[in-house]
Design an enzyme around this catalytic site. Structure first.
Site, PDB file in Angstrom:
ATOM      1  N   ALA A 180       6.720 -31.554  -0.410  1.00 26.06           N
ATOM      2  CA  ALA A 180       6.480 -32.950  -0.682  1.00 26.06           C
ATOM      3  C   ALA A 180       6.318 -33.722   0.720  1.00 26.06           C
ATOM      4  CB  ALA A 180       7.617 -34.075  -1.101  1.00 26.06           C
ATOM      5  N   GLY A 199       6.296 -30.813   6.006  1.00 28.24           N
ATOM      6  CA  GLY A 199       6.233 -31.593   4.657  1.00 28.24           C
ATOM      7  C   GLY A 199       8.173 -31.281   4.343  1.00 28.24           C
ATOM      8  N   GLU A 200       8.390 -31.625   3.096  1.00 28.21           N
ATOM      9  CA  GLU A 200       9.690 -31.687   2.475  1.00 28.21           C
ATOM     10  C   GLU A 200      10.022 -29.888   1.751  1.00 28.21           C
ATOM     11  OE1 GLU A 200      12.289 -35.523   2.329  1.00 28.21           O
ATOM     12  OE2 GLU A 200      11.404 -34.877   0.502  1.00 28.21           O
ATOM     13  N   ALA A 201      11.266 -29.675   2.466  1.00 30.57           N
ATOM     14  CA  ALA A 201      10.699 -28.206   1.352  1.00 30.57           C
ATOM     15  C   ALA A 201      12.010 -28.781   0.637  1.00 30.57           C
ATOM     16  CB  ALA A 201      12.179 -26.695   1.488  1.00 30.57           C
ATOM     17  N   ARG A 234      13.676 -30.870   6.394  1.00 29.78           N
ATOM     18  CA  ARG A 234      11.998 -30.447   6.315  1.00 29.78           C
ATOM     19  C   ARG A 234      11.990 -29.022   6.891  1.00 29.78           C
ATOM     20  NH1 ARG A 234      13.155 -35.883   5.054  1.00 29.78           N
ATOM     21  NH2 ARG A 234      11.835 -37.121   6.499  1.00 29.78           N
TER      22      ARG A 234
END
Length: 368
Positions: free
Chosen positions: A211, A227-229, A234
């Site tokens: 995300a 992005g975010e995991a 991140r």
């Protein structure tokens, strides 16, 4: 490296005496979306509320012009695409008719000729927030983003908690204290055909969904960067989608912004050089997570990166810096360069300026 950055500082100073890249945005602008069609830039939503603006980059007197307001209410993290003369807006986070924060999966279309919006009778098979959108062969492609049910449930719980700080602390602990795979971020690739307004399955990542990744595409290749995991954590991963031939191929490139990675960064191309800049994250969160702390960013301060990285000879090189760390703005391809509009700086402050990053012979030029 020091010589390179010193030279960059001199270049930045020389540009400061020249005209700005673009006029300041009408309002401080972050968490919105934007597109470019030929020489016309469109931006809207995010901190601009329901407002949309356009700007002719070739006009002698460049100025932002207000457009018809977006009919779907204020949205953060929506994405947009310009296809066949129309602007499409996908999803985002906003409030529903009951005033609850939620992830949307709807699609709106803007017609520049009539300055009018219409909500399409089309819904993606999953929510769209924190996702990325790109265009290939006349279709919009969407991937990544949070899980709609989990995200909406979190905000429903917060709404019920009201101002009960004890309840809110428990909700946050429950929400953030899970492993990355338990958030079910979207790893599917969906395609949207404007001619039929239908969504289709186009593939899926062999790894995991993210995300707030940065996205850029050129020809048959698209890159998803960082992005975010999971919320607050991140990734430094870089994924390449290759549409060459009949079969879509997913490749994993060398990481960037290691070890913690960032979200809300900016990606672009200049003279065939892949650029990644900025972004925000929590230093130390990756180490916390690897040591078994699922609520990895608890107690950490969000930091904003000013780094500019170039992909060269199979690896990433830090090749310059922005004048300040920033994230969550709009990045567009313009004049064979990466154009950054707005964003969020330290303390969450929305900014109004634009930045142009150009590359020649692996040397970075930054114009403010």
């Amino acid at each position: 490296m020091n010589k390179t950055i010193t030279a960059l500082a001199i270049l930045m100073a020389s540009f400061a005496a020249n005209a700005s890249v673009l006029p300041e945005t009408p309002v401080p602008f972050k968490s919105g979306t934007g597109v470019i069609d030929n020489d016309t830039v469109y931006i809207g939503l995010g901190s601009a509320g329901t407002a949309w603006y356009k700007l002719d980059t070739q006009a002698k007197d460049k100025r932002w012009t207000a457009l018809a307001a977006f009919p779907g209410g204020p949205r953060d993290q929506a994405t947009s695409a310009f296809i066949d003369g129309n602007l499409y807006v996908f999803g985002g986070i906003g409030k529903n008719s009951e005033g609850l924060t939620q992830v949307f999966n709807d699609v709106h279309k803007y017609n520049p000729k009539t300055n009018s919006w219409v909500k399409l009778m089309s819904h993606a098979p999953m929510g769209m927030a924190g996702h990325v959108t790109f265009v290939h062969n006349g279709k919009a492609y969407v991937t990544g983003g949070v899980n709609q049910n989990i995200f909406n449930g979190y905000f429903e719980d917060l709404n019920e908690a009201g101002k009960d700080s004890t309840a809110i602390d428990k909700i946050n602990a429950y929400y953030f204290d899970k492993k990355a795979e338990d958030y079910f971020f979207n790893k599917f690739l969906l395609s949207f055909d404007p001619s039929t307004q239908q969504w289709s399955y186009a593939g899926e990542s062999p790894w995991y969904g993210t995300a707030g990744a940065a996205v850029v595409n050129k020809g048959d290749k698209t890159w998803l960067i960082n992005g975010e995991a999971k919320p607050g954590l991140r990734t430094d991963a870089v994924f390449e989608l290759d549409f060459t031939g009949n079969n879509l191929k997913w490749n994993k490139l060398a990481p960037v912004a290691s070890p913690d990675g960032v979200a809300g960064g900016f990606a672009g191309m200049s003279n065939d050089s892949l650029i990644f800049a900025g972004g925000a994250g929590f230093k130390g969160s990756r180490e916390n997570y690897q040591n078994g702390k699922n609520y990895a960013h608890e107690g950490l301060k969000k930091s904003y990166s000013a780094d500019i990285h170039l992909w060269h000879n199979g690896k990433w090189d830090k090749s310059g810096e922005l004048s300040q760390g920033r994230a969550y703005g709009v990045s567009l391809l313009w004049n064979n360069s990466l154009l950054i509009i707005g964003g969020e700086a330290a303390g969450g402050k929305a900014v109004t300026d634009s930045v142009l990053i150009s590359v020649k012979d692996n040397k970075v030029t930054v114009q403010n």
